[in-house]
Motif scaffolding. Structure first.
Motif, PDB file in Angstrom:
ATOM      1  N   LEU A 194      38.648  40.671  27.965  1.00  0.00           N
ATOM      2  CA  LEU A 194      39.629  40.793  29.037  1.00  0.00           C
ATOM      3  C   LEU A 194      39.497  42.071  29.862  1.00  0.00           C
ATOM      4  O   LEU A 194      39.568  42.029  31.095  1.00  0.00           O
ATOM      5  CB  LEU A 194      41.043  40.675  28.449  1.00  0.00           C
ATOM      6  CG  LEU A 194      42.200  40.781  29.440  1.00  0.00           C
ATOM      7  CD1 LEU A 194      42.031  39.818  30.612  1.00  0.00           C
ATOM      8  CD2 LEU A 194      43.529  40.522  28.721  1.00  0.00           C
ATOM      9  N   TYR A 195      39.325  43.216  29.218  1.00  0.00           N
ATOM     10  CA  TYR A 195      39.274  44.476  29.973  1.00  0.00           C
ATOM     11  C   TYR A 195      38.175  44.429  31.034  1.00  0.00           C
ATOM     12  O   TYR A 195      38.408  44.739  32.213  1.00  0.00           O
ATOM     13  CB  TYR A 195      39.057  45.666  29.034  1.00  0.00           C
ATOM     14  CG  TYR A 195      39.108  47.007  29.745  1.00  0.00           C
ATOM     15  CD1 TYR A 195      40.282  47.746  29.802  1.00  0.00           C
ATOM     16  CD2 TYR A 195      37.971  47.535  30.371  1.00  0.00           C
ATOM     17  CE1 TYR A 195      40.331  48.969  30.460  1.00  0.00           C
ATOM     18  CE2 TYR A 195      38.014  48.753  31.038  1.00  0.00           C
ATOM     19  CZ  TYR A 195      39.201  49.467  31.069  1.00  0.00           C
ATOM     20  OH  TYR A 195      39.245  50.682  31.732  1.00  0.00           O
ATOM     21  N   SER A 196      36.979  44.032  30.636  1.00  0.00           N
ATOM     22  CA  SER A 196      35.871  44.005  31.594  1.00  0.00           C
ATOM     23  C   SER A 196      36.100  42.951  32.665  1.00  0.00           C
ATOM     24  O   SER A 196      35.717  43.133  33.828  1.00  0.00           O
ATOM     25  CB  SER A 196      34.537  43.752  30.876  1.00  0.00           C
ATOM     26  OG  SER A 196      34.548  42.514  30.193  1.00  0.00           O
ATOM     27  N   ALA A 197      36.751  41.834  32.318  1.00  0.00           N
ATOM     28  CA  ALA A 197      37.043  40.792  33.308  1.00  0.00           C
ATOM     29  C   ALA A 197      38.015  41.305  34.358  1.00  0.00           C
ATOM     30  O   ALA A 197      37.874  41.000  35.557  1.00  0.00           O
ATOM     31  CB  ALA A 197      37.614  39.558  32.619  1.00  0.00           C
ATOM     32  N   LEU A 198      38.987  42.098  33.943  1.00  0.00           N
ATOM     33  CA  LEU A 198      39.920  42.709  34.895  1.00  0.00           C
ATOM     34  C   LEU A 198      39.207  43.760  35.748  1.00  0.00           C
ATOM     35  O   LEU A 198      39.407  43.843  36.962  1.00  0.00           O
ATOM     36  CB  LEU A 198      41.088  43.359  34.139  1.00  0.00           C
ATOM     37  CG  LEU A 198      42.032  42.418  33.388  1.00  0.00           C
ATOM     38  CD1 LEU A 198      42.964  43.211  32.488  1.00  0.00           C
ATOM     39  CD2 LEU A 198      42.839  41.558  34.359  1.00  0.00           C
ATOM     40  N   GLN A 199      38.379  44.537  35.098  1.00  0.00           N
ATOM     41  CA  GLN A 199      37.648  45.603  35.775  1.00  0.00           C
ATOM     42  C   GLN A 199      36.707  45.045  36.844  1.00  0.00           C
ATOM     43  O   GLN A 199      36.580  45.597  37.944  1.00  0.00           O
ATOM     44  CB  GLN A 199      36.874  46.412  34.742  1.00  0.00           C
ATOM     45  CG  GLN A 199      36.229  47.685  35.259  1.00  0.00           C
ATOM     46  CD  GLN A 199      35.564  48.447  34.121  1.00  0.00           C
ATOM     47  OE1 GLN A 199      34.896  47.853  33.271  1.00  0.00           O
ATOM     48  NE2 GLN A 199      35.776  49.754  34.077  1.00  0.00           N
ATOM     49  N   GLN A 200      36.065  43.938  36.521  1.00  0.00           N
ATOM     50  CA  GLN A 200      35.074  43.342  37.426  1.00  0.00           C
ATOM     51  C   GLN A 200      35.672  42.351  38.417  1.00  0.00           C
ATOM     52  O   GLN A 200      34.980  41.856  39.301  1.00  0.00           O
ATOM     53  CB  GLN A 200      33.986  42.645  36.602  1.00  0.00           C
ATOM     54  CG  GLN A 200      33.173  43.600  35.752  1.00  0.00           C
ATOM     55  CD  GLN A 200      32.359  42.898  34.673  1.00  0.00           C
ATOM     56  OE1 GLN A 200      32.209  41.667  34.708  1.00  0.00           O
ATOM     57  NE2 GLN A 200      31.853  43.651  33.705  1.00  0.00           N
ATOM     58  N   GLY A 201      36.973  42.046  38.279  1.00  0.00           N
ATOM     59  CA  GLY A 201      37.616  41.122  39.198  1.00  0.00           C
ATOM     60  C   GLY A 201      37.359  39.659  38.893  1.00  0.00           C
ATOM     61  O   GLY A 201      37.613  38.789  39.728  1.00  0.00           O
ATOM     62  N   THR A 202      36.863  39.380  37.693  1.00  0.00           N
ATOM     63  CA  THR A 202      36.676  37.985  37.281  1.00  0.00           C
ATOM     64  C   THR A 202      38.015  37.265  37.267  1.00  0.00           C
ATOM     65  O   THR A 202      38.107  36.077  37.591  1.00  0.00           O
ATOM     66  CB  THR A 202      36.027  37.914  35.887  1.00  0.00           C
ATOM     67  OG1 THR A 202      34.826  38.695  35.891  1.00  0.00           O
ATOM     68  CG2 THR A 202      35.699  36.483  35.498  1.00  0.00           C
ATOM     69  N   VAL A 203      39.059  37.977  36.843  1.00  0.00           N
ATOM     70  CA  VAL A 203      40.438  37.492  36.935  1.00  0.00           C
ATOM     71  C   VAL A 203      41.268  38.552  37.652  1.00  0.00           C
ATOM     72  O   VAL A 203      40.925  39.736  37.657  1.00  0.00           O
ATOM     73  CB  VAL A 203      41.042  37.185  35.544  1.00  0.00           C
ATOM     74  CG1 VAL A 203      40.374  35.979  34.911  1.00  0.00           C
ATOM     75  CG2 VAL A 203      40.951  38.396  34.613  1.00  0.00           C
ATOM     76  N   ASP A 204      42.372  38.096  38.266  1.00  0.00           N
ATOM     77  CA  ASP A 204      43.250  39.023  38.979  1.00  0.00           C
ATOM     78  C   ASP A 204      44.246  39.700  38.059  1.00  0.00           C
ATOM     79  O   ASP A 204      44.703  40.812  38.337  1.00  0.00           O
ATOM     80  CB  ASP A 204      44.036  38.276  40.069  1.00  0.00           C
ATOM     81  CG  ASP A 204      43.136  37.645  41.113  1.00  0.00           C
ATOM     82  OD1 ASP A 204      42.198  38.330  41.552  1.00  0.00           O
ATOM     83  OD2 ASP A 204      43.377  36.477  41.472  1.00  0.00           O
ATOM     84  N   GLY A 205      44.618  39.006  37.000  1.00  0.00           N
ATOM     85  CA  GLY A 205      45.658  39.548  36.143  1.00  0.00           C
ATOM     86  C   GLY A 205      45.658  38.926  34.762  1.00  0.00           C
ATOM     87  O   GLY A 205      44.789  38.121  34.406  1.00  0.00           O
ATOM     88  N   GLN A 206      46.673  39.279  33.987  1.00  0.00           N
ATOM     89  CA  GLN A 206      46.785  38.819  32.611  1.00  0.00           C
ATOM     90  C   GLN A 206      48.241  38.940  32.194  1.00  0.00           C
ATOM     91  O   GLN A 206      49.074  39.446  32.947  1.00  0.00           O
ATOM     92  CB  GLN A 206      45.882  39.647  31.699  1.00  0.00           C
ATOM     93  CG  GLN A 206      46.194  41.132  31.669  1.00  0.00           C
ATOM     94  CD  GLN A 206      47.204  41.528  30.610  1.00  0.00           C
ATOM     95  OE1 GLN A 206      47.104  41.149  29.451  1.00  0.00           O
ATOM     96  NE2 GLN A 206      48.222  42.294  31.016  1.00  0.00           N
ATOM     97  N   GLU A 207      48.550  38.500  30.968  1.00  0.00           N
ATOM     98  CA  GLU A 207      49.913  38.652  30.456  1.00  0.00           C
ATOM     99  C   GLU A 207      49.836  39.024  28.985  1.00  0.00           C
ATOM    100  O   GLU A 207      49.083  38.436  28.225  1.00  0.00           O
ATOM    101  CB  GLU A 207      50.738  37.391  30.721  1.00  0.00           C
ATOM    102  CG  GLU A 207      50.116  36.060  30.309  1.00  0.00           C
ATOM    103  CD  GLU A 207      50.269  35.783  28.835  1.00  0.00           C
ATOM    104  OE1 GLU A 207      51.371  35.921  28.307  1.00  0.00           O
ATOM    105  OE2 GLU A 207      49.249  35.441  28.195  1.00  0.00           O
TER     106      GLU A 207
END
Length: 325
Positions: A194-207
């Protein structure tokens, strides 16, 4: 599905056969995905301490945090096969193996923490019995925390603000449909990615709860945190039936007593640290924390109940509703 069915078949075969007792000192491996400082990470360590004390040092629980023994699905499959002795895992993942336990992932299910505890310690323990035939025994529910939305695109104040956002969710149908009901695009993904996905913009957000937002440093790669409190996340403490059946009745009693005591301790710790983590998150100055109208989010997610009533059991929903008073 085939892989799971095969795992269950193997586990049932092992459990049904005569399982030798532990020789000498009992050593149990307990895995979870959180950092050691996370409230349920601390709860695992406290449980291990109690087991040692109550057994006079004849039993030892070795805790493996931070996904050292694998992700949550890996841990559950390890329990079934008997390669992992114990684990703390989320109901969102455990529900893939016992669908009715996914009831605790329904959005806005609980009135407050006390309502959650009453429900978990009654309805939750009853539902957990069905896990035993699949190779897993439930000892009780620790607490992950109360989940909130974060994202990098815009402040989320209403469900409409979530329209079109890519939100990482656990691999759980209820969470997928909940995010869809809010107008966003759910993206199932392992927690460790998740951290890298948020960092790279793969996803916009999380919960996630505040403890994960802080200890996993998601505030570094997110601009906005919205206090949606859309779900309460329990953290079941489970043991492999392979390991359980190797214990003597006295040893089993020690584990049950240590689990019950550590769960009370951990829930109290989690409640206190939740507010402290939000203070720490705000103090970073890296993420804006936003109040929302929770009633609007609750209303938007009501269709999720109708969709999953047959899966989790309308009677179970009714039982939990009755415990609000």
């Amino acid at each position: 599905m085939f892989r799971f069915a095969k795992a269950v078949a193997v586990a049932l075969l092992v459990v049904c056969l005569a399982v030798p007792a532990f020789a000498g000192k009992v050593v149990l491996k307990l895995g979870h995905i959180a950092e050691p400082v996370h409230p349920y990470g601390q709860g695992a360590d406290y449980f291990a301490k109690l087991v040692s004390e109550k057994s006079g040092g004849e039993m030892e629980v070795r805790v493996f945090p931070s996904s050292q023994l694998g992700g949550q699905k890996d841990l559950i499959e390890g329990l079934i096969y008997g390669t992992v002795d114990m684990a703390l895992v989320g109901t969102a993942v455990l529900g893939q193996f016992q669908p009715q336990i996914s009831i605790f992932d329904l959005p806005f299910l609980f009135k407050d923490r006390d309502h959650a505890y009453k429900s978990l310690d009654t309805v939750g323990m009853e539902l957990g019995k069905a896990l035993e035939s699949k190779g897993i025994k439930l000892l009780g529910y620790m607490e992950n925390g109360i989940r909130h939305m974060t994202n990098n695109v815009r402040p989320i104040k209403t469900p409409e603000d979530m329209n079109g956002l890519k939100i990482r969710v656990m691999t759980n149908k209820i969470y997928v449909e909940m995010v869809k009901s809010l107008g966003a695009s759910p993206t199932p993904m392992a927690f460790g990615e998740l951290y890298s996905a948020l960092q790279q913009g793969t996803v916009d957000g999380q919960e996630n709860p505040s403890a994960h937002i802080f200890t996993k440093r998601f505030f570094e790669v997110q601009k906005y945190a919205s206090l949606t409190a859309h779900a309460y996340a329990p953290e079941p403490m489970v043991i492999s039936m392979v390991a359980w059946n190797r214990l003597t009745p006295a040893q089993q009693d020690i584990l049950k007593a240590a689990a019950a005591e550590s769960i009370v301790w951990q829930r109290d710790l989690s409640t206190r640290e939740d507010a402290e983590y939000w203070d720490k998150i705000k103090a970073t100055g890296q993420i804006e924390v936003i109040e929302v109208d929770r009633d609007k989010f609750a209303e938007a997610t009501r269709p999720v109940y109708k969709e999953f009533a047959d899966v989790v059991g309308q009677d179970n929903i009714d039982k939990i509703e009755a415990l609000k008073n």
